[in-house]
Design an enzyme around this catalytic site. Sequence first.
Site, PDB file in Angstrom:
ATOM      1  N   ASN A 107      37.341 -42.021  53.250  1.00  9.29           N
ATOM      2  CA  ASN A 107      36.752 -40.830  53.872  1.00  9.29           C
ATOM      3  C   ASN A 107      37.159 -39.538  53.161  1.00  9.29           C
ATOM      4  O   ASN A 107      36.317 -38.675  52.910  1.00  9.29           O
ATOM      5  CB  ASN A 107      37.120 -40.764  55.356  1.00  9.29           C
ATOM      6  CG  ASN A 107      36.514 -41.918  56.136  1.00  9.29           C
ATOM      7  OD1 ASN A 107      35.637 -42.630  55.619  1.00  9.29           O
ATOM      8  ND2 ASN A 107      36.976 -42.130  57.359  1.00  9.29           N
ATOM      9  N   THR A 152      -1.112  -5.798  46.098  1.00  8.59           N
ATOM     10  CA  THR A 152      -0.678  -6.185  47.442  1.00  8.59           C
ATOM     11  C   THR A 152      -1.863  -6.957  48.013  1.00  8.59           C
ATOM     12  O   THR A 152      -3.012  -6.622  47.692  1.00  8.59           O
ATOM     13  CB  THR A 152      -0.338  -4.969  48.344  1.00  8.59           C
ATOM     14  OG1 THR A 152      -1.513  -4.170  48.473  1.00  8.59           O
ATOM     15  CG2 THR A 152       0.773  -4.111  47.752  1.00  8.59           C
ATOM     16  N   LYS A 280      -9.835 -28.094  28.438  1.00  4.80           N
ATOM     17  CA  LYS A 280      -8.828 -27.737  29.433  1.00  4.80           C
ATOM     18  C   LYS A 280      -7.429 -27.595  28.876  1.00  4.80           C
ATOM     19  O   LYS A 280      -7.005 -28.338  27.999  1.00  4.80           O
ATOM     20  CB  LYS A 280      -8.780 -28.812  30.520  1.00  4.80           C
ATOM     21  CG  LYS A 280      -9.997 -28.785  31.410  1.00  4.80           C
ATOM     22  CD  LYS A 280      -9.920 -27.677  32.431  1.00  4.80           C
ATOM     23  CE  LYS A 280      -9.354 -28.253  33.711  1.00  4.80           C
ATOM     24  NZ  LYS A 280      -9.270 -27.293  34.769  1.00  4.80           N
ATOM     25  N   ASN A 282      -4.036 -27.088  31.126  1.00  2.00           N
ATOM     26  CA  ASN A 282      -3.627 -26.939  32.518  1.00  2.00           C
ATOM     27  C   ASN A 282      -2.146 -26.572  32.645  1.00  2.00           C
ATOM     28  O   ASN A 282      -1.312 -27.054  31.883  1.00  2.00           O
ATOM     29  CB  ASN A 282      -3.889 -28.245  33.282  1.00  2.00           C
ATOM     30  CG  ASN A 282      -5.381 -28.532  33.422  1.00  2.00           C
ATOM     31  OD1 ASN A 282      -6.170 -27.597  33.535  1.00  2.00           O
ATOM     32  ND2 ASN A 282      -5.746 -29.794  33.397  1.00  2.00           N
ATOM     33  N   GLU A 287       2.811 -25.867  37.992  1.00  5.10           N
ATOM     34  CA  GLU A 287       2.396 -26.474  39.265  1.00  5.10           C
ATOM     35  C   GLU A 287       3.483 -27.400  39.821  1.00  5.10           C
ATOM     36  O   GLU A 287       3.714 -27.468  41.028  1.00  5.10           O
ATOM     37  CB  GLU A 287       1.091 -27.252  39.076  1.00  5.10           C
ATOM     38  CG  GLU A 287      -0.095 -26.342  38.816  1.00  5.10           C
ATOM     39  CD  GLU A 287      -1.328 -27.133  38.400  1.00  5.10           C
ATOM     40  OE1 GLU A 287      -2.295 -27.149  39.157  1.00  5.10           O
ATOM     41  OE2 GLU A 287      -1.325 -27.737  37.312  1.00  5.10           O
ATOM     42  N   TYR A 314      34.331 -38.998  60.608  1.00  5.93           N
ATOM     43  CA  TYR A 314      33.345 -39.650  59.750  1.00  5.93           C
ATOM     44  C   TYR A 314      32.458 -40.623  60.518  1.00  5.93           C
ATOM     45  O   TYR A 314      32.935 -41.381  61.363  1.00  5.93           O
ATOM     46  CB  TYR A 314      34.071 -40.418  58.621  1.00  5.93           C
ATOM     47  CG  TYR A 314      33.122 -41.138  57.685  1.00  5.93           C
ATOM     48  CD1 TYR A 314      32.575 -40.480  56.597  1.00  5.93           C
ATOM     49  CD2 TYR A 314      32.755 -42.468  57.903  1.00  5.93           C
ATOM     50  CE1 TYR A 314      31.687 -41.124  55.741  1.00  5.93           C
ATOM     51  CE2 TYR A 314      31.865 -43.116  57.051  1.00  5.93           C
ATOM     52  CZ  TYR A 314      31.337 -42.441  55.977  1.00  5.93           C
ATOM     53  OH  TYR A 314      30.465 -43.075  55.139  1.00  5.93           O
ATOM     54  N   GLN A 319      26.880 -41.274  54.709  1.00  4.26           N
ATOM     55  CA  GLN A 319      26.612 -41.868  53.395  1.00  4.26           C
ATOM     56  C   GLN A 319      25.239 -41.411  52.865  1.00  4.26           C
ATOM     57  O   GLN A 319      25.015 -41.386  51.658  1.00  4.26           O
ATOM     58  CB  GLN A 319      26.661 -43.393  53.506  1.00  4.26           C
ATOM     59  CG  GLN A 319      26.429 -44.133  52.214  1.00  4.26           C
ATOM     60  CD  GLN A 319      26.877 -45.580  52.323  1.00  4.26           C
ATOM     61  OE1 GLN A 319      28.071 -45.871  52.257  1.00  4.26           O
ATOM     62  NE2 GLN A 319      25.944 -46.487  52.542  1.00  4.26           N
ATOM     63  N   LYS A 322      24.218 -38.113  50.056  1.00  8.68           N
ATOM     64  CA  LYS A 322      24.138 -37.956  48.596  1.00  8.68           C
ATOM     65  C   LYS A 322      22.720 -37.948  48.017  1.00  8.68           C
ATOM     66  O   LYS A 322      22.412 -37.089  47.178  1.00  8.68           O
ATOM     67  CB  LYS A 322      25.012 -39.017  47.916  1.00  8.68           C
ATOM     68  CG  LYS A 322      26.497 -38.699  48.054  1.00  8.68           C
ATOM     69  CD  LYS A 322      27.356 -39.898  47.760  1.00  8.68           C
ATOM     70  CE  LYS A 322      28.378 -40.261  48.792  1.00  8.68           C
ATOM     71  NZ  LYS A 322      27.999 -40.372  50.201  1.00  8.68           N
TER      72      LYS A 322
HETATM   73  N1  ARG Z   1      30.251 -45.097  50.848  1.00 10.22           N
HETATM   74  C1  ARG Z   1      30.828 -44.278  51.867  1.00 10.22           C
HETATM   75  C2  ARG Z   1      30.098 -42.934  51.943  1.00 10.22           C
HETATM   76  O1  ARG Z   1      29.489 -42.570  50.997  1.00 10.22           O
HETATM   77  C3  ARG Z   1      32.273 -44.032  51.628  1.00 10.22           C
HETATM   78  C4  ARG Z   1      33.057 -43.764  52.867  1.00 10.22           C
HETATM   79  C5  ARG Z   1      33.168 -44.977  53.694  1.00 10.22           C
HETATM   80  N2  ARG Z   1      34.039 -44.753  54.805  1.00 10.22           N
HETATM   81  C6  ARG Z   1      34.020 -45.561  55.876  1.00 10.22           C
HETATM   82  N3  ARG Z   1      34.797 -45.235  56.849  1.00 10.22           N
HETATM   83  N4  ARG Z   1      33.216 -46.579  55.940  1.00 10.22           N
HETATM   84  O2  ARG Z   1      30.127 -42.250  52.950  1.00 10.22           O
END
Ligand code: ARG
Length: 457
Positions: A107, A152, A280, A282, A287, A314, A319, A322
């Site tokens: 964590n 404007t 053309k 483009n 875009e 946590y 997870q 990301k």
């Molecule tokens: N792969 C997990 C994440 O990205 C890592 C942390 C996992 N922690 C847990 N208590 N299961 O969040």
Amino acid sequence: MWGGRFEGGPSAIMREINASIPFDKALWRQDIAASKAHVAMLGAMGIVADGDAIAIRDGLDAVAAEYAASGVPEDWDLEDIHMTTESRLAALIGPVAGRLHTARSRNDQVATDFRLWVRDAIDEADAGLEALQKALVTRAGEHAGSIMPGFTHLQTAQPVTLGHHLMAYYEMTARDRSRFADARVRLNKCPLGAAALAGTGFPIDREMTAQALGFAAPTANSLDSVSDRDFALDYLMAASQCALHLSRLAEEFIIWASQPFGFVALPDALSTGSSIMPQKKNPDAAELVRGHAGRITGCLVALMMTMKGLPLAYSKDMQDDKPPVFEAAGLLALSIAAMTGMIADTAFRTERMRAAAELGYATATDLADWLVREGDIPFREAHHITGAAVKLAESRGVPLDQLPLADLKSIDSRIDARVFSALSVEASVAARKSHGGTAPDQVRERVAEARAVLGLE
Ligand code: ARG
């Protein structure tokens, strides 16, 4: 890793839904760096014997070399980058690898890795925006006196200079950079040592790991350390705002490149052709920058929704933090680079811009201002007189400065021949010399200031 408590293994679905290695392998450099800082501290504090700490450090270097050479292996049973690295370390150096995870949890580990990654993404965005700003001030300096219509409601309003228009985006990107810089300051505290959620009983030195990883200080609360992702949200908010600015700039280039406008010839290198229409060219890159702004904002909303209902500390939902950040960072880097190329290499068709500025009675305000200045007429009355002049000119199909003086006088006798000097587009922009106005001298001053900020001569 936790086999002691379990009788059965995970189902195929469990393995698949649980695996973050397909995306969090992008954190491998940060994970190795944080582990090396952690084990150096464990060694220094006598929590792990010096020899073991050195073996672990060298082993981590060997794992990093393997990743660099052949990529990170993707084994769903190992779930994530943290377990993957630990398992590879154990394969290389044996059971002593198991001492690395003392006084640490995944964590605080993932919170640390991810902060390091986002910090790099902030630095990358800042460097990209700096390059974009250099292109903007260079082109703005070239075109401090090039006249174009200002709009404007996308209706011709008053003449401005192209340099002034480009410098508007310099200002926006300067605020974008300051938003990223603010986010970086708030992000830059180290969660390592918060452990699972409550801290640890081992005599760790959190200052030492924070310093080794370039953080300003350790975080102050272990629960907050492992459950906050506002550093990633700060980044996504800054990225979304920045993408929004880039999208507006892209939109202007799309409009300017259209045949009725014809203000720009976009670089071939950032355009595409058509498979059926041979003529053309483009503006696809622009875009896509416009499109990417929507996706980047979607990433921000995705992480907000992930976080909004989570109790401390946590939860595995986190997870999912990301992918949106990785996606947004990739899209933003491309968007910044595309717009930098567009600014640097577009051919501005200044004669078309100037001709367009002559249309649409862009200097009507100058006539009203002249009546206020020379005739001491209240602005509201001057506005009305000028409106009548525009109406007459429009009915004759001529620009304001081609109305005969007698016609202007028939509208208001206080108008005399001196008015014509105020009605050209050059006079109009030159007159707007209030601080931050479009007058070429003002634009040159702002460009000079910006160049000094950017360290250009
Ligand atoms: N792969 C997990 C994440 O990205 C890592 C942390 C996992 N922690 C847990 N208590 N299961 O969040």
